[in-house]
Design an enzyme around this catalytic site. Structure first.
Site, PDB file in Angstrom:
ATOM      1  N   TYR A 155       0.781  -1.189  -0.209  1.00 50.50           N
ATOM      2  CA  TYR A 155       0.046   0.060   0.276  1.00 50.50           C
ATOM      3  C   TYR A 155       0.971   1.360  -0.116  1.00 50.50           C
ATOM      4  O   TYR A 155       1.978   1.215   0.362  1.00 50.50           O
ATOM      5  CB  TYR A 155      -1.166  -0.192   0.977  1.00 50.50           C
ATOM      6  CG  TYR A 155      -0.264  -0.061   2.536  1.00 50.50           C
ATOM      7  CD1 TYR A 155       0.256   1.179   3.337  1.00 50.50           C
ATOM      8  CD2 TYR A 155      -0.038  -1.501   3.143  1.00 50.50           C
ATOM      9  CE1 TYR A 155       0.665   0.901   4.454  1.00 50.50           C
ATOM     10  CE2 TYR A 155       0.364  -1.435   4.401  1.00 50.50           C
ATOM     11  CZ  TYR A 155       0.797  -0.096   5.159  1.00 50.50           C
ATOM     12  OH  TYR A 155       1.278  -0.162   6.452  1.00 50.50           O
ATOM     13  N   HIS A 201       3.492  -6.784   3.931  1.00 47.61           N
ATOM     14  CA  HIS A 201       3.976  -7.155   5.252  1.00 47.61           C
ATOM     15  C   HIS A 201       3.015  -7.597   6.330  1.00 47.61           C
ATOM     16  O   HIS A 201       1.837  -7.202   6.144  1.00 47.61           O
ATOM     17  CB  HIS A 201       4.854  -6.068   5.716  1.00 47.61           C
ATOM     18  CG  HIS A 201       4.089  -4.718   5.963  1.00 47.61           C
ATOM     19  ND1 HIS A 201       3.574  -3.853   5.124  1.00 47.61           N
ATOM     20  CD2 HIS A 201       3.616  -4.369   7.181  1.00 47.61           C
ATOM     21  CE1 HIS A 201       2.870  -3.018   5.433  1.00 47.61           C
ATOM     22  NE2 HIS A 201       2.953  -3.294   6.825  1.00 47.61           N
ATOM     23  N   HIS A 243       2.673  -7.240  10.494  1.00 45.42           N
ATOM     24  CA  HIS A 243       3.094  -6.721  11.839  1.00 45.42           C
ATOM     25  C   HIS A 243       3.054  -7.952  12.806  1.00 45.42           C
ATOM     26  O   HIS A 243       2.115  -8.539  12.917  1.00 45.42           O
ATOM     27  CB  HIS A 243       2.177  -5.502  12.215  1.00 45.42           C
ATOM     28  CG  HIS A 243       2.450  -4.497  11.389  1.00 45.42           C
ATOM     29  ND1 HIS A 243       3.394  -3.620  11.585  1.00 45.42           N
ATOM     30  CD2 HIS A 243       1.580  -4.289  10.151  1.00 45.42           C
ATOM     31  CE1 HIS A 243       3.251  -2.413  10.428  1.00 45.42           C
ATOM     32  NE2 HIS A 243       2.147  -2.999   9.589  1.00 45.42           N
TER      33      HIS A 243
HETATM   34 FE   LIG Z   1       1.700  -2.051   7.951  1.00 43.68          FE
END
Ligand SMILES: [Fe+2]
Lengths: 251, 205
Positions: free
Chosen positions: A156, A169, A171
């Protein structure tokens, strides 16, 4: 779940290894603009751990719900599932000595397949998926192993430079045995060209350190006709043996 | 060549980012139903021993603006100075007190409020007693590696004066950055400054 154990079965009480702060990103990283006003400028106070840092809470498997480690279904309406590439993320939580960290709490959050987060402050035009919340959690087993199911998040854009994009990704927040082991990081995906362009990734100075955050595609662990697998091991601070350390009575 | 130590490197940290709440406090940020309640939201119950206190914290950036997207975790001893942890070998901590709390800063005011108890004193490595304190861990967008610090209590002057950790602070005018102000009625205010003249003493611990 148990804490680290010494050979005679007692919980470990040694201090954690000093953090290698040249391996972690420094606080002040001006190409990641938000860090400029949020980075301490004075020297840190360096101290060996006391009991306040050596200890930490325990999270029991009984706190977990059945779908906590299934982001494809844990926000979806009954009978429906999140849109996106179905993947399994698995790996081991280890410490710097190579020992598994049993009972480590792992919490994860991510954007949906289009790169959109379910959050008030998120303004990206990509669509929300009504069946995707974006959070999950699990607890590592007695060897430090963990696994969860999700969809592959999309990359993004974010306001930093005019055209900065985050690589895909997930987290991760990891809670080991001591409060001083507390760590938040991000997992990236093998082969993503955006990794090396990302100002947040590049806050980490050492390329070898960045590579430890890139999960490997594992076709052997893949479930045919269902979900590809990515392996992501996480390393927390190791701890000293307290065997030969002087301890006063009651300490 | 010599033998390898076979050590691994700690996974490098990455910022918690702006959406840390999705993962760590989903009920707070509008994702209800996945988890029953946000972890660490409640620290005390009716049976918890000790003096009830309220800790009100804000985290300020280099312009003096409070962060509205931070997340704070605290860890502390019970009222007898014992930690509720397997690595606590001195005794059994209060089973009605986990000692661990997690709260997001408010999205409008930036305030973060913990309802807890005042911790007892725990020993330093050499057996000297530390003053009552609460360990803090602060993450947010723009913070690349979680910040560690401690909060001490303004109404514990004698204990603070002999605290071995506070004693290690070279620039004595920085000691007050770690001391929460008692506002009366068990309410303590602890302002954390990331930068500037009042920059909080952060720990490499
Ligand atoms: Fe993020």
């Amino acid at each position: 779940m148990p804490a680290d154990k010494t050979p005679n079965g007692n919980p470990e009480t040694g201090a954690f290894f000093q953090r290698d702060r040249l391996w972690h990103p420094p606080a002040f990283t001006p190409t990641y603009k938000t860090s400029v006003l949020r980075s301490p400028q004075k020297a840190l106070l360096s101290l060996d751990n006391t009991i306040s840092e050596i200890t930490g809470p325990v999270f029991g498997h009984d706190m977990l719900g059945e779908l906590d480690n299934d982001l494809i279904h844990n926000f979806a309406k009954p009978g429906e599932s999140a849109i996106g590439e179905r993947i399994i993320v698995y790996g081991r939580v280890l410490d710097e000595r190579g020992k598994g960290v049993p009972g480590a709490l792992l919490e994860f959050w991510q954007a949906n397949a289009g790169g959109r987060y379910r959050h008030k402050k998120e303004g990206y035009i990509a669509a929300l998926d009504p069946n995707f919340g974006g959070c999950g959690r699990t607890i590592a087993d007695e060897d430090g192993n963990y696994a969860f199911r999700t969809i592959k998040p999309g990359p993004y854009p974010w306001p930093n430079g005019v055209n900065d994009w985050r690589p895909a990704h997930i987290h991760f927040s990891v809670f080991g045995h001591g409060f001083a082991q507390r760590l938040i990081t991000q997992m990236y995906f093998e082969g993503d060209p955006l990794i090396w362009l990302c100002p947040i990734v590049r806050t980490i100075p050492d390329r070898a350190a960045i590579e430890t955050l890139i999960a490997a595609l594992d076709m052997q662990a893949t479930i045919p006709m269902d979900a590809r697998a990515y392996k992501f091991d996480i390393v927390l601070r190791g701890r000293r043996s307290s065997l030969f350390e002087n301890r006063l009575e009651g300490n | 060549m010599v033998q390898s130590l076979n050590r691994l490197k700690e996974s490098p940290s990455q910022t918690a980012g702006p959406y840390v709440h999705i993962g760590l406090t989903p009920n707070f940020c509008g994702i209800p139903g996945v988890f029953e309640e946000d972890l660490g939201a409640r620290m005390v119950n009716d049976k918890t021993k000790g003096e009830r206190i309220t800790v009100r914290t804000r985290v300020f950036d280099g312009t003096g603006t409070p962060l509205k997207d931070a997340l704070i975790e605290i860890w502390q001893a019970d009222s007898d100075g014992l930690y509720n942890s397997p690595s606590e070998l001195r005794g059994q901590a209060d089973p009605n007190f986990t000692g661990w709390g997690r709260k997001p800063t408010d999205m409008v005011s930036g305030e973060c409020v913990f309802e807890t108890i005042k911790p007892g004193r725990a020993p330093f490595k050499d057996g000297r007693m530390m003053a009552p304190h609460i360990s803090f861990w602060i993450v947010a967008r723009g913070i690349n590696l979680g910040l560690q610090t401690r909060m001490y209590f303004s109404d514990e002057e004698a204990a603070n004066a002999e605290d071995p950790v506070l004693a290690r602070i070279e620039h004595r005018l920085r000691v007050p950055t770690l001391i929460a102000e008692h506002k009366g009625g068990g309410v303590y205010e602890f302002d954390i400054h990331l930068q500037g003249d009042r920059e909080t003493v952060f720990f490499d611990i």
